[in-house]
Design a protein around this motif. Structure first.
Motif, PDB file in Angstrom:
ATOM      1  N   ALA A  16       1.117  -1.304   0.034  1.00 41.83           N
ATOM      2  CA  ALA A  16       0.099   0.369  -0.178  1.00 41.83           C
ATOM      3  C   ALA A  16       1.103   1.102   0.197  1.00 41.83           C
ATOM      4  CB  ALA A  16      -1.365   0.050   1.689  1.00 41.83           C
ATOM      5  N   ALA A  17       0.524   2.358  -0.615  1.00 40.97           N
ATOM      6  CA  ALA A  17       1.189   3.641  -0.715  1.00 40.97           C
ATOM      7  C   ALA A  17       0.123   4.729  -1.206  1.00 40.97           C
ATOM      8  CB  ALA A  17       2.410   3.506  -2.207  1.00 40.97           C
ATOM      9  N   GLY A  18       0.075   5.532  -0.403  1.00 35.03           N
ATOM     10  CA  GLY A  18      -0.595   6.454   0.141  1.00 35.03           C
ATOM     11  C   GLY A  18       0.389   8.167  -0.443  1.00 35.03           C
ATOM     12  N   TRP A  19       1.751   7.974  -0.486  1.00 35.97           N
ATOM     13  CA  TRP A  19       2.295   9.335  -0.753  1.00 35.97           C
ATOM     14  C   TRP A  19       2.585   8.744  -2.213  1.00 35.97           C
ATOM     15  CZ3 TRP A  19       6.555   9.665   4.131  1.00 35.97           C
ATOM     16  CH2 TRP A  19       5.602   9.651   4.961  1.00 35.97           C
ATOM     17  N   VAL A  20       1.715   9.516  -3.339  1.00 33.31           N
ATOM     18  CA  VAL A  20       1.815   9.455  -4.780  1.00 33.31           C
ATOM     19  C   VAL A  20       1.274  10.497  -4.823  1.00 33.31           C
ATOM     20  CG1 VAL A  20       0.421   8.171  -6.270  1.00 33.31           C
ATOM     21  CG2 VAL A  20       1.212   6.904  -4.100  1.00 33.31           C
ATOM     22  N   SER A  21       2.445  11.093  -6.006  1.00 34.55           N
ATOM     23  CA  SER A  21       1.507  12.306  -6.576  1.00 34.55           C
ATOM     24  C   SER A  21       2.323  12.336  -7.575  1.00 34.55           C
ATOM     25  CB  SER A  21       2.524  14.115  -5.375  1.00 34.55           C
ATOM     26  OG  SER A  21       1.567  14.970  -6.703  1.00 34.55           O
ATOM     27  N   ARG A  22       1.919  13.419  -8.740  1.00 34.38           N
ATOM     28  CA  ARG A  22       1.815  13.383 -10.298  1.00 34.38           C
ATOM     29  C   ARG A  22       2.566  14.292  -9.984  1.00 34.38           C
ATOM     30  NH1 ARG A  22      -1.393  14.629 -16.056  1.00 34.38           N
ATOM     31  NH2 ARG A  22       0.507  15.620 -17.114  1.00 34.38           N
ATOM     32  N   VAL A  23       4.035  14.395 -11.210  1.00 26.36           N
ATOM     33  CA  VAL A  23       5.427  15.932 -10.628  1.00 26.36           C
ATOM     34  C   VAL A  23       5.775  16.637 -11.321  1.00 26.36           C
ATOM     35  CG1 VAL A  23       6.006  14.704  -8.599  1.00 26.36           C
ATOM     36  CG2 VAL A  23       6.752  13.683 -10.408  1.00 26.36           C
ATOM     37  N   ASN A  24       5.537  15.982 -12.791  1.00 21.95           N
ATOM     38  CA  ASN A  24       5.505  16.926 -14.121  1.00 21.95           C
ATOM     39  C   ASN A  24       4.995  16.671 -14.910  1.00 21.95           C
ATOM     40  OD1 ASN A  24       8.417  17.911 -15.339  1.00 21.95           O
ATOM     41  ND2 ASN A  24       8.204  16.280 -17.067  1.00 21.95           N
ATOM     42  N   PHE A  25       4.500  18.158 -15.939  1.00 22.43           N
ATOM     43  CA  PHE A  25       3.094  17.391 -17.288  1.00 22.43           C
ATOM     44  C   PHE A  25       4.228  17.401 -18.356  1.00 22.43           C
ATOM     45  CE2 PHE A  25       0.606  19.900 -20.324  1.00 22.43           C
ATOM     46  CZ  PHE A  25      -0.006  18.834 -20.177  1.00 22.43           C
ATOM     47  N   ASP A  26       4.862  17.387 -18.310  1.00 28.42           N
ATOM     48  CA  ASP A  26       4.660  16.420 -20.084  1.00 28.42           C
ATOM     49  C   ASP A  26       6.796  16.008 -19.936  1.00 28.42           C
ATOM     50  OD1 ASP A  26       4.865  15.630 -23.149  1.00 28.42           O
ATOM     51  OD2 ASP A  26       5.740  17.579 -23.260  1.00 28.42           O
ATOM     52  N   PRO A  27       7.134  15.344 -19.801  1.00 30.47           N
ATOM     53  CA  PRO A  27       6.481  13.466 -20.027  1.00 30.47           C
ATOM     54  C   PRO A  27       5.198  13.540 -18.385  1.00 30.47           C
ATOM     55  CG  PRO A  27       8.524  13.350 -19.493  1.00 30.47           C
ATOM     56  CD  PRO A  27       8.382  14.153 -19.522  1.00 30.47           C
ATOM     57  N   PRO A  28       4.457  12.646 -18.386  1.00 36.36           N
ATOM     58  CA  PRO A  28       4.315  12.406 -17.417  1.00 36.36           C
ATOM     59  C   PRO A  28       4.742  12.010 -16.969  1.00 36.36           C
ATOM     60  CG  PRO A  28       2.563  11.295 -18.765  1.00 36.36           C
ATOM     61  CD  PRO A  28       3.758  12.654 -19.948  1.00 36.36           C
ATOM     62  N   LEU A  29       4.906  12.295 -15.122  1.00 38.55           N
ATOM     63  CA  LEU A  29       5.764  11.772 -14.506  1.00 38.55           C
ATOM     64  C   LEU A  29       5.371  11.697 -13.279  1.00 38.55           C
ATOM     65  CD1 LEU A  29       9.362  13.369 -15.032  1.00 38.55           C
ATOM     66  CD2 LEU A  29       8.412  11.512 -16.032  1.00 38.55           C
ATOM     67  N   ILE A  30       4.963  10.288 -12.317  1.00 42.59           N
ATOM     68  CA  ILE A  30       4.329  10.419 -11.118  1.00 42.59           C
ATOM     69  C   ILE A  30       5.544   9.981 -10.285  1.00 42.59           C
ATOM     70  CG2 ILE A  30       2.774   8.614  -9.961  1.00 42.59           C
ATOM     71  CD1 ILE A  30       0.849   9.448 -12.468  1.00 42.59           C
ATOM     72  N   ALA A  31       5.623  10.545  -8.940  1.00 46.46           N
ATOM     73  CA  ALA A  31       6.121  10.070  -7.902  1.00 46.46           C
ATOM     74  C   ALA A  31       5.953   9.059  -6.619  1.00 46.46           C
ATOM     75  CB  ALA A  31       6.834  11.157  -6.993  1.00 46.46           C
ATOM     76  N   VAL A  32       6.314   8.580  -6.054  1.00 44.96           N
ATOM     77  CA  VAL A  32       5.334   7.360  -5.135  1.00 44.96           C
ATOM     78  C   VAL A  32       7.193   7.258  -4.030  1.00 44.96           C
ATOM     79  CG1 VAL A  32       6.635   5.346  -6.022  1.00 44.96           C
ATOM     80  CG2 VAL A  32       5.002   5.460  -3.974  1.00 44.96           C
ATOM     81  N   SER A  33       6.559   7.864  -2.642  1.00 46.01           N
ATOM     82  CA  SER A  33       7.712   7.896  -1.371  1.00 46.01           C
ATOM     83  C   SER A  33       7.469   6.614  -1.304  1.00 46.01           C
ATOM     84  CB  SER A  33       7.405   9.157  -0.595  1.00 46.01           C
ATOM     85  OG  SER A  33       8.385   8.987   0.362  1.00 46.01           O
ATOM     86  N   LEU A  34       8.992   5.975  -1.166  1.00 44.82           N
ATOM     87  CA  LEU A  34       8.956   4.609  -0.421  1.00 44.82           C
ATOM     88  C   LEU A  34       9.997   4.811   0.709  1.00 44.82           C
ATOM     89  CD1 LEU A  34       8.053   1.934  -2.782  1.00 44.82           C
ATOM     90  CD2 LEU A  34       6.217   2.896  -1.264  1.00 44.82           C
ATOM     91  N   SER A  35       9.604   3.455   2.032  1.00 39.92           N
ATOM     92  CA  SER A  35      11.035   3.311   3.008  1.00 39.92           C
ATOM     93  C   SER A  35      11.840   2.503   2.188  1.00 39.92           C
ATOM     94  CB  SER A  35      10.120   2.802   3.963  1.00 39.92           C
ATOM     95  OG  SER A  35      11.352   2.076   4.794  1.00 39.92           O
ATOM     96  N   ARG A  36      13.294   2.996   1.901  1.00 39.24           N
ATOM     97  CA  ARG A  36      14.373   1.859   1.991  1.00 39.24           C
ATOM     98  C   ARG A  36      14.235   0.463   2.313  1.00 39.24           C
ATOM     99  NH1 ARG A  36      17.311   6.329   0.477  1.00 39.24           N
ATOM    100  NH2 ARG A  36      17.335   6.345   2.499  1.00 39.24           N
ATOM    101  N   ASP A  37      13.316   0.219   3.469  1.00 42.37           N
ATOM    102  CA  ASP A  37      13.830  -0.726   3.739  1.00 42.37           C
ATOM    103  C   ASP A  37      12.551  -1.498   3.469  1.00 42.37           C
ATOM    104  OD1 ASP A  37      15.183  -0.157   5.345  1.00 42.37           O
ATOM    105  OD2 ASP A  37      14.256   0.396   7.661  1.00 42.37           O
ATOM    106  N   HIS A  38      11.628  -1.235   2.949  1.00 33.81           N
ATOM    107  CA  HIS A  38      10.514  -1.667   1.973  1.00 33.81           C
ATOM    108  C   HIS A  38      10.519  -2.989   1.290  1.00 33.81           C
ATOM    109  CE1 HIS A  38       7.516   0.522   4.531  1.00 33.81           C
ATOM    110  NE2 HIS A  38       7.845   1.358   3.352  1.00 33.81           N
TER     111      HIS A  38
END
Ligand code: FMN
Length: 172
Positions: A16-38
């Motif tokens: 499960a990941a809640g920390w998700v966001s679109r971060v760039n218009f073109d190209p469409p980029l999406i970021a997700v923040s995950l603990s390195r331990d996962h």
């Protein structure tokens, strides 16, 4: 001959990941923040790909479960039915009405977490959820996480048209 596999090598285990966001218009980029331990972070590092699948309210219990246990300890591969997209390494969830398949474009190392910035390779949608070719958020019946209260919510009422409801205040 049977080969034994370490539990941590079983592919296709969702998290499960809640920390998700679109971060760039073109190209469409999406970021997700995950603990390195996962366990999931390990998979992304190894494959350079990941998927984001958006669950409807009917999947709240299973989604929460995937956020409570780690693929390092538990085989989560049977929780959902998965299918592969174009990259062949980022399993998508059949039960989710909308999934994005991404290739890592950039990884930002923060003190405890990695922010994986992914470029969309493919998008998969249940056609009954589309209106004029775009996913309809009401039909998808998605749920959302709020923090720090740690509650799940479904979409409330629409309160305005984005990029136009503020027009009235321009040049005033
Ligand atoms: C609703 C929910 C959202 C979560 N969001 C995140 C997140 O954005 N980033 C993160 O690092 N962990 C997040 N977690 C915690 C991970 O999902 C959890 O630690 C999980 O066990 C990791 O599984 P893995 O080791 O198989 O990757 C979330 C958990 C829940 C229940």
């Amino acid at each position: 001959m049977e080969h034994s596999r370490d539990i941590a090598d079983v592919p296709g285990r969702p998290s499960a990941a809640g920390w998700v966001s679109r971060v760039n218009f073109d190209p469409p980029l999406i970021a997700v923040s995950l603990s390195r331990d996962h366990h999931t972070s390990r998979g992304i590092d190894e494959n350079g790909t990941f998927s984001l699948c958006f669950p409807g309210r009917n999947l709240v219990e299973k989604t929460d479960y995937c956020g409570l246990v780690s693929g390092k300890d538990v085989d989560k591969s049977g929780v959902f039915t998965t299918y592969m997209g174009d990259t062949g390494t980022a399993p998508m969830i059949e039960e989710c009405r909308f999934c994005l398949e991404l290739r890592v474009n950039n990884t930002m190392e923060l003190p405890g977490d990695n922010v994986y910035v992914g470029e969309i390779v493919s998008a998969f949608a249940d056609e009954t959820m589309l209106v004029k070719g775009s996913p309809d958020v009401k039909k998808m019946d998605l749920f959302f996480l709020t923090m720090p209260d740690n509650n799940y919510w479904v979409l409330g009422e629409k309160i305005g048209d984005a990029y136009s409801v503020g027009d009235a205040l321009i040049d005033k």
